[in-house]
Design a protein around this motif. Structure first.
Motif, PDB file in Angstrom:
ATOM      1  N   TYR A 233       1.130   4.189  -3.062  1.00 56.44           N
ATOM      2  CA  TYR A 233       0.856   5.627  -2.933  1.00 56.44           C
ATOM      3  C   TYR A 233       2.102   6.461  -3.250  1.00 56.44           C
ATOM      4  O   TYR A 233       2.014   7.498  -3.928  1.00 56.44           O
ATOM      5  CB  TYR A 233       0.355   5.943  -1.526  1.00 56.44           C
ATOM      6  CG  TYR A 233      -1.101   5.607  -1.315  1.00 56.44           C
ATOM      7  CD1 TYR A 233      -2.093   6.249  -2.058  1.00 56.44           C
ATOM      8  CD2 TYR A 233      -1.492   4.656  -0.378  1.00 56.44           C
ATOM      9  CE1 TYR A 233      -3.435   5.948  -1.871  1.00 56.44           C
ATOM     10  CE2 TYR A 233      -2.837   4.346  -0.189  1.00 56.44           C
ATOM     11  CZ  TYR A 233      -3.802   4.995  -0.933  1.00 56.44           C
ATOM     12  OH  TYR A 233      -5.128   4.694  -0.753  1.00 56.44           O
ATOM     13  N   CYS A 234       3.257   6.021  -2.767  1.00 59.19           N
ATOM     14  CA  CYS A 234       4.503   6.767  -3.030  1.00 59.19           C
ATOM     15  C   CYS A 234       4.841   6.763  -4.513  1.00 59.19           C
ATOM     16  O   CYS A 234       5.310   7.768  -5.065  1.00 59.19           O
ATOM     17  CB  CYS A 234       5.657   6.169  -2.219  1.00 59.19           C
ATOM     18  SG  CYS A 234       5.524   6.463  -0.451  1.00 59.19           S
TER      19      CYS A 234
ATOM     20  N   THR B  91       0.829  -1.211   0.000  1.00 61.23           N
ATOM     21  CA  THR B  91       0.000   0.000   0.000  1.00 61.23           C
ATOM     22  C   THR B  91       0.862   1.259   0.000  1.00 61.23           C
ATOM     23  O   THR B  91       0.620   2.205  -0.758  1.00 61.23           O
ATOM     24  CB  THR B  91      -0.919   0.002   1.235  1.00 61.23           C
ATOM     25  OG1 THR B  91      -1.709  -1.187   1.241  1.00 61.23           O
ATOM     26  CG2 THR B  91      -1.845   1.215   1.217  1.00 61.23           C
ATOM     27  N   THR B  92       1.892   1.252   0.856  1.00 62.15           N
ATOM     28  CA  THR B  92       2.766   2.429   0.973  1.00 62.15           C
ATOM     29  C   THR B  92       3.502   2.709  -0.335  1.00 62.15           C
ATOM     30  O   THR B  92       3.533   3.855  -0.815  1.00 62.15           O
ATOM     31  CB  THR B  92       3.789   2.226   2.104  1.00 62.15           C
ATOM     32  OG1 THR B  92       3.097   1.933   3.323  1.00 62.15           O
ATOM     33  CG2 THR B  92       4.642   3.471   2.297  1.00 62.15           C
ATOM     34  N   THR B  93       4.085   1.662  -0.917  1.00 66.41           N
ATOM     35  CA  THR B  93       4.822   1.866  -2.177  1.00 66.41           C
ATOM     36  C   THR B  93       3.891   2.260  -3.315  1.00 66.41           C
ATOM     37  O   THR B  93       4.290   3.005  -4.215  1.00 66.41           O
ATOM     38  CB  THR B  93       5.596   0.594  -2.569  1.00 66.41           C
ATOM     39  OG1 THR B  93       4.692  -0.532  -2.584  1.00 66.41           O
ATOM     40  CG2 THR B  93       6.731   0.325  -1.609  1.00 66.41           C
TER      41      THR B  93
END
Length: 539
Positions: A79-80, A75-77
């Protein structure tokens, strides 16, 4: 100056490095995103199988924590990657459009529509290739690598089967890519043809009532639809072929190796991956359309950048123009010898289609010409150089109106013109209804009639400080009253400016300085016009 140039160079280098780092970061984030997604699938499928055969001492918490950590990472990667990738996309798009603008500066494009398409649609396709295709496909290839690594380390006896499946996928992948690139050329040609037919049909709206069959003459999109349907069919066929290959591999694994790996939780990983082909491999096939679009867009941008005439810019103030054996290239008109000066209207004589408009454009330097064009400047310097005349205004036969306010359309000719001066010229040409300078004129000036656009163009010429006015059919689409008004304005302008008019309508009282025949049989017309001019002056 050197310091400023050096500073700009350093800034450009820093910016290029920054964009390169953003691109690398975007690709790494994309790869991490894909790898985390596939890792979740592998660990989760193993965990489910392990739970069904594990004993009391099995550590259920550790795999669950790993899965949750991978989910957070994915999820983090994601969005980034969107944040950094879209930042890079916007910067790339801005740089690309600026480069297209730079390529078109002081040059004449073959097609205005072609230039606008390159700036709007094609630039987006080219700038977005990293997000839309490169990153996606690198992620897919990474997934295949992970699949082969899983088979090598966890299921060594299945490695050959998995490698064969990988080869089949690459064969399907490359075959579809080649087919897409072939059909995309035909789709682009069909789109251009369809767009031209639609525009032509809409512009003929005033005579639709004369057509015997409206449907018979309406544009057809069948050819384009068939090509796009063929493209979608290729994608579906490739996806089906991949799915059948996966099912075939799954049947082979279950029938030959299930007994060997009974009680081994890691065995479930490969069947689960094959059952989820639609999620992690099939989208890559549909994604090939993006590359085909990119290739065609790249060609269009290159065409816009190369199919143009390079022009130099001549900024001195004009006093007179001499032409010898002069004519625009690619025309059948006769060569012209003339001296254009102030103190009266210079009229171009010739039949319809002889090229009077192109003569004016060539004189201004908008298109190439043959013969000599000797320029005499106010400081009495003479020059025979080719180039775009900045001290000239060319009023087109159908003046272009910006999709903007009255003020913006007038300030094109003189950015420093005051509101008082703009209202003054509008009243002079009879456009009293446009005294509200903030009034929007509609898309491409659709709120104005043809005659109003013509008078707006003359208002621009009046605001301009240029010494050369090139007027193409200034009396067309006007009633008698407005023709008289335009005649008086042109007579007044011709006292202190070089005024050259291409027209089929010659109102009485027009102060004609000379007539220039653009074809051999135009001399009789010239004599008649000059006689008319003399009689008008005497009366």
């Amino acid at each position: 100056m050197r310091e400023a140039s050096s500073s700009n160079t350093i800034k450009a280098e820093v910016n290029a490095k920054s964009q390169g780092l953003k691109l690398v970061a975007t690709l790494l984030l994309m790869l991490t995103h894909f790898a985390a997604g596939l890792a979740i699938l592998i660990v989760a499928s193993w965990f489910i199988a392990a739970c069904s055969i594990a004993g009391m001492g099995f550590n259920y918490m550790l795999p669950a924590v790993v899965i949750r950590g991978l989910a957070i990472l994915r999820t983090t990667t994601g969005y980034c990657q969107m944040l950094v990738g879209h930042n890079h996309l916007l910067n790339k798009l801005a740089a690309l459009r600026l480069s297209i603008f730079a390529a078109l500066e002081n040059k004449v494009s073959i097609s205005r529509k072609q230039s606008l398409d390159a700036l709007h649609h094609h630039s987006e396709e080219v700038a977005g290739i990293w997000i839309a295709w490169v990153g996606q496909n690198v992620g897919v290839l990474l997934s295949l690598v992970m699949l082969n690594l899983v088979s090598i380390f966890l299921l060594p006896s299945l490695t050959t089967t998995v490698i064969i499946f990988t080869g089949i996928f690459m064969f399907i992948y490359l075959g579809l890519l080649i087919a897409m690139l072939k059909v995309s050329t035909h789709i682009v040609a069909a789109k251009k043809q369809a767009q031209f037919a639609i525009i032509q049909h809409i512009e003929s709206a005033p005579i639709w009532h004369l057509l015997q069959s409206y449907k018979k003459n309406s544009p057809s999109l069948n050819a384009l639809r068939k090509l796009e349907a063929s493209q979608q069919r290729q994608i579906r066929n490739a996806s089906l072929l991949l799915l059948l290959s996966g099912v075939g591999l799954l049947i082979t694994i279950l029938s030959h190796y299930s007994g060997q790996y009974i009680g081994h939780a890691e065995f479930i990983v490969l069947p689960i991956l094959l059952l989820t082909l639609n999620d992690w491999l099939t989208p890559a096939l549909a994604n090939q359309k993006q590359l085909a679009t990119y290739v065609e867009s790249k060609k269009e941008i290159k065409t816009v950048s190369t199919n143009i005439h390079q022009l130099s810019v001549i900024s001195e103030h004009l006093d007179a123009i001499d032409v010898a054996k002069f004519k625009p290239i690619d025309t059948n008109m006769s060569e012209t010898n003339a001296h254009f000066n102030k103190g009266g209207v210079n009229v171009l004589v010739g039949g319809s289609g002889v090229g009077k408009s192109r003569f004016l454009q060539a004189l201004a330097g908008l298109i190439a010409h043959q013969g000599s064009r000797e320029l005499e400047f106010t400081n009495h310097v003479q020059s025979n150089e080719h180039g775009l005349l900045c001290d000239a205004v060319y009023l087109e036969q159908f003046p272009y109106v910006l999709s903007d306010s009255v003020r913006a359309n007038l300030q094109v000719a003189n950015p420093n013109a005051s509101d008082v001066k703009m209202r003054e010229v509008l009243n002079a040409v009879g456009l009293y209804s446009l005294n509200n300078l903030d009034q929007w004129l509609g898309e491409n000036g659709r709120l104005l009639s043809g005659g109003e656009k013509k008078r707006l163009g003359l208002a621009r010429a009046m605001l301009s400080k240029a010494n050369l006015l090139l007027l193409d059919e200034p009396f067309e689409s006007l009633d008698i009253e407005n023709i008289k008004r335009m005649r008086e304005i042109i007579n007044r302008l011709s006292i202190n400016k070089i005024v050259i008019v291409a027209t089929h309508i010659l109102p009485k009282g027009l102060f004609i300085r000379q007539c220039c025949p653009l074809e051999l049989n135009a001399n009789d017309v010239k004599q008649g016009i000059m006689q008319q001019s003399k009689s008008s002056a005497l009366s």
